[in-house]
Design a protein around this motif. Structure first.
Motif, PDB file in Angstrom:
ATOM      1  N   ASN A   1     -38.016  49.802   8.155  1.00 44.00           N
ATOM      2  CA  ASN A   1     -39.362  49.797   7.577  1.00 44.00           C
ATOM      3  C   ASN A   1     -39.771  51.195   7.109  1.00 44.00           C
ATOM      4  O   ASN A   1     -40.366  51.362   6.030  1.00 44.00           O
ATOM      5  N   GLN A   2     -39.431  52.214   7.902  1.00 40.16           N
ATOM      6  CA  GLN A   2     -39.768  53.584   7.513  1.00 40.16           C
ATOM      7  C   GLN A   2     -39.011  54.001   6.254  1.00 40.16           C
ATOM      8  O   GLN A   2     -39.560  54.653   5.363  1.00 40.16           O
TER       9      GLN A   2
ATOM     10  N   TYR B   1     -37.381  66.251   7.122  1.00 34.40           N
ATOM     11  CA  TYR B   1     -36.071  65.644   6.862  1.00 34.40           C
ATOM     12  C   TYR B   1     -36.068  64.228   7.426  1.00 34.40           C
ATOM     13  O   TYR B   1     -36.359  64.012   8.604  1.00 34.40           O
ATOM     14  N   GLU B   2     -35.745  63.228   6.575  1.00 42.01           N
ATOM     15  CA  GLU B   2     -35.683  61.832   6.996  1.00 42.01           C
ATOM     16  C   GLU B   2     -34.228  61.478   7.288  1.00 42.01           C
ATOM     17  O   GLU B   2     -33.409  61.406   6.370  1.00 42.01           O
ATOM     18  N   SER B   3     -33.929  61.256   8.540  1.00 42.80           N
ATOM     19  CA  SER B   3     -32.573  60.866   8.934  1.00 42.80           C
ATOM     20  C   SER B   3     -32.581  59.406   9.371  1.00 42.80           C
ATOM     21  O   SER B   3     -33.629  58.766   9.441  1.00 42.80           O
ATOM     22  N   ALA B   4     -31.404  58.904   9.677  1.00 40.30           N
ATOM     23  CA  ALA B   4     -31.292  57.512  10.115  1.00 40.30           C
ATOM     24  C   ALA B   4     -31.794  57.312  11.528  1.00 40.30           C
ATOM     25  O   ALA B   4     -32.032  56.177  11.945  1.00 40.30           O
TER      26      ALA B   4
ATOM     27  N   GLU C   1     -38.171  53.910  16.834  1.00 41.83           N
ATOM     28  CA  GLU C   1     -38.171  53.064  18.027  1.00 41.83           C
ATOM     29  C   GLU C   1     -37.018  52.074  18.041  1.00 41.83           C
ATOM     30  O   GLU C   1     -36.461  51.767  19.089  1.00 41.83           O
ATOM     31  N   SER C   2     -36.665  51.533  16.877  1.00 46.86           N
ATOM     32  CA  SER C   2     -35.604  50.523  16.793  1.00 46.86           C
ATOM     33  C   SER C   2     -35.012  50.556  15.393  1.00 46.86           C
ATOM     34  O   SER C   2     -35.467  51.293  14.511  1.00 46.86           O
ATOM     35  N   ALA C   3     -33.982  49.725  15.207  1.00 47.29           N
ATOM     36  CA  ALA C   3     -33.357  49.630  13.876  1.00 47.29           C
ATOM     37  C   ALA C   3     -34.319  49.030  12.857  1.00 47.29           C
ATOM     38  O   ALA C   3     -34.335  49.420  11.686  1.00 47.29           O
ATOM     39  N   LEU C   4     -35.143  48.069  13.296  1.00 46.74           N
ATOM     40  CA  LEU C   4     -36.127  47.480  12.391  1.00 46.74           C
ATOM     41  C   LEU C   4     -37.178  48.504  11.979  1.00 46.74           C
ATOM     42  O   LEU C   4     -37.585  48.571  10.811  1.00 46.74           O
TER      43      LEU C   4
ATOM     44  N   ALA D   1     -25.702  55.495  12.894  1.00 48.51           N
ATOM     45  CA  ALA D   1     -27.077  55.171  12.492  1.00 48.51           C
ATOM     46  C   ALA D   1     -27.221  55.158  10.975  1.00 48.51           C
ATOM     47  O   ALA D   1     -27.895  54.290  10.400  1.00 48.51           O
ATOM     48  N   GLN D   2     -26.575  56.112  10.298  1.00 44.76           N
ATOM     49  CA  GLN D   2     -26.626  56.139   8.830  1.00 44.76           C
ATOM     50  C   GLN D   2     -25.965  54.911   8.226  1.00 44.76           C
ATOM     51  O   GLN D   2     -26.466  54.322   7.265  1.00 44.76           O
ATOM     52  N   LEU D   3     -24.806  54.501   8.794  1.00 41.97           N
ATOM     53  CA  LEU D   3     -24.100  53.336   8.274  1.00 41.97           C
ATOM     54  C   LEU D   3     -24.915  52.062   8.468  1.00 41.97           C
ATOM     55  O   LEU D   3     -25.053  51.248   7.546  1.00 41.97           O
ATOM     56  N   GLY D   4     -25.469  51.885   9.677  1.00 39.60           N
ATOM     57  CA  GLY D   4     -26.264  50.691   9.935  1.00 39.60           C
ATOM     58  C   GLY D   4     -27.519  50.627   9.088  1.00 39.60           C
ATOM     59  O   GLY D   4     -27.872  49.580   8.532  1.00 39.60           O
ATOM     60  N   LEU D   5     -28.215  51.768   8.952  1.00 39.26           N
ATOM     61  CA  LEU D   5     -29.418  51.800   8.132  1.00 39.26           C
ATOM     62  C   LEU D   5     -29.097  51.581   6.660  1.00 39.26           C
ATOM     63  O   LEU D   5     -29.838  50.905   5.938  1.00 39.26           O
TER      64      LEU D   5
END
Length: 498
Positions: free
Chosen positions: A61-62, A7-10, A54-57, A109-113
């Protein structure tokens, strides 16, 4: 049978272990009830591992890699089994499986991503945004209508005062310029001939305007009316000048966005096609048969409804190639031109480098097809033309790389020189007075060396002179000895002869 679910989450990747999936899958209603209930779903699906980003960046990328179907090194190291389809229950109860995850963290996290992912997808090359071309061509069409209607209003308004000017000057921009320059026709005389010649560019026509003003049948206007006519003429002139600037802007943008399409069919027609399709990408997705009748949708549906003849061309009718073709070949020419426009739009949309080599070669092909329809001259094969275009594009790319590298080397040299100059200045400033005596000693040494050089040169010259005189003396003595030997030999010969 155990099944691992990714499962890929934010916030990271979650790997779940599902047991008894085959038994649950036999009853659909039981599956739905177990998914909504955490107690029942937790017995079937359990969290095996979790790898946070590790971070938002890193999360962005993922997510980009997953959306493009690529596996990153982090995901490859994290996964142990193949990727099955993600289940709905994992998505529903994921936040409850993580102990340190707060209730609102996952939503943030979902909103920011989501925002970062959308911005990354929307952020195209600034110089290749086709929306600017769409807005520019819309505004250009609107300005054409406005300038024409306003020019006709100026003609009707000023014709009450000077009706003969309409027949002499046909151009709307020149007419507005003359209306502003002349103002009151009764004051027009030979003194304003130079100004009229500068506007019209023709001395005979300027004299004709002056003669017509002398015998004009128009009525006089009050100063206030003349001021309003002059102001309105100035507005028309400003709109016409802005229209020219907007056209230049459109040409520049088309050379950046769709250079091959512009080289093939022209900037204005190419911009109309992009505008009608909605974007360059939509135009590239259209087949050539759709591109051929873009702009003639009403005629197409009317023909389909009445079972009549379908239209042969739409917006590409404004191209010069359709006008140059004969009446019987217009449909064939429109079909061939639409094919080449479709190729050019796809090259412009999906190619990374900007070049006009393909558009120029496609235009040559259309010209050859025109000659084939008119004179029967066989055109070149498409594969040969495309090979030439690719070679030209490669050579242009190499020249651009050489130019960029030379510019970079020049900039680097200038930077090095500037840094060296700055270092010299700093050294001189830090040394201060201590550098002065050293420079004085150096100057004295140079002066002594320069003084000693003439003396040495003189000595060398003296020795050279002495050597030269000695050589001359030796040579003279040798010549005298040779003369004596020759005289003795001559005397011997005379005696023997006697």
């Amino acid at each position: 049978m155990a099944l691992y679910i990714l499962y890929e989450s934010a916030s990271g990747y979650g790997l779940f272990l599902a047991n008894g999936v085959d038994e649950i899958g036999q009853n659909t209603e039981a599956v739905r009830n177990s998914v909504t209930d955490l107690n029942r779903f937790g017995k079937v699906v359990k969290l095996a591992a979790f790898n946070p980003f590790e971070s938002a960046l890193d999360a962005l990328n993922q997510q980009n890699a997953v959306s493009e179907g690529q596996m990153t090194d982090e995901l490859r190291n994290f996964l142990e089994l193949s990727l099955p389809k993600v289940k709905e229950g994992v998505r529903l109860h994921f936040d409850r499986f993580i102990d340190n995850l707060k209730p609102g963290d996952l939503e943030k996290a979902q909103l920011g991503l989501g925002h970062s992912y959308s911005r990354a997808k929307v952020k195209f090359n600034v110089n290749r945004v086709d929306n600017m071309v769409i807005q520019a061509i819309f505004l250009l069409d609107t300005l054409d209508k406005d300038v024409n209607s306003f020019s006709m209003r100026v003609r009707e308004w000023y014709s009450w005062h000077f009706p003969e000017l309409v027949k002499i000057v046909n151009d709307n921009y020149l007419y507005a310029k003359l209306a502003k320059f002349i103002e009151d026709k009764s004051e027009l005389s030979e003194d304003k001939l130079e100004g009229l010649v500068e506007i019209l560019g023709d001395e005979d026509k300027a004299k004709e305007v002056i003669e017509a003003a002398k015998a004009s049948m128009g009525q006089d206007l009050s100063p206030i009316d003349l001021i309003n006519v002059k102001m309105f003429a100035q507005r028309v002139m400003d709109l016409a000048e802005y229209r020219k600037k907007l056209y230049d802007y459109l040409v520049a943008k088309m050379s950046d966005i769709a250079p091959n399409l512009a080289a093939l069919i022209g900037e204005v027609v190419g911009a109309r096609l992009i505008s009608h399709a909605g974007s360059l990408t939509n135009l590239a997705k259209c087949p050539s048969s759709t591109l051929q009748i873009l702009g003639a949708e009403k005629a197409l549906f009317r023909a389909l409804k009445t079972k009549g003849n379908t239209p042969k061309y739409g917006l590409i009718f404004h191209s010069s190639f359709i006008g140059r073709a004969s009446a019987k070949n217009k449909g064939r020419m429109a079909r061939y031109l639409a094919n080449k426009c479709s190729i050019a739009s796809r090259i412009d949309c999906f190619s990374e480098s900007s070049t006009t080599s393909f558009g120029d070669k496609l235009r040559e092909q259309v010209e050859e097809r025109l000659e084939f329809y008119d004179k029967g001259v066989a055109p070149r094969k498409n594969i040969d033309v495309m090979k030439d275009a690719m070679e030209n594009a490669a050579s242009q790319g190499a020249e651009m790389d050489v130019d960029n590298s030379s510019k970079k080397s020049k900039k680097k040299k200038s930077k090095d020189n500037d840094e060296a100059k700055a270092d010299d200045k700093e050294n001189a400033a830090t040394n201060g007075d201590a550098a002065e005596p050293k420079s004085g000693k150096k100057k004295k040494k140079r002066a002594l060396e320069e003084e000693s050089k003439p003396a040495e040169n003189g000595k060398e010259n003296g020795t050279n002179v002495e050597n030269g005189t000695e050589k001359k003396k030796k040579k003279k003595s040798k010549d005298v000895e040779m003369e004596d030997v020759a005289a003795v030999s001559d005397g011997k010969k005379k005696k023997s002869a006697e």
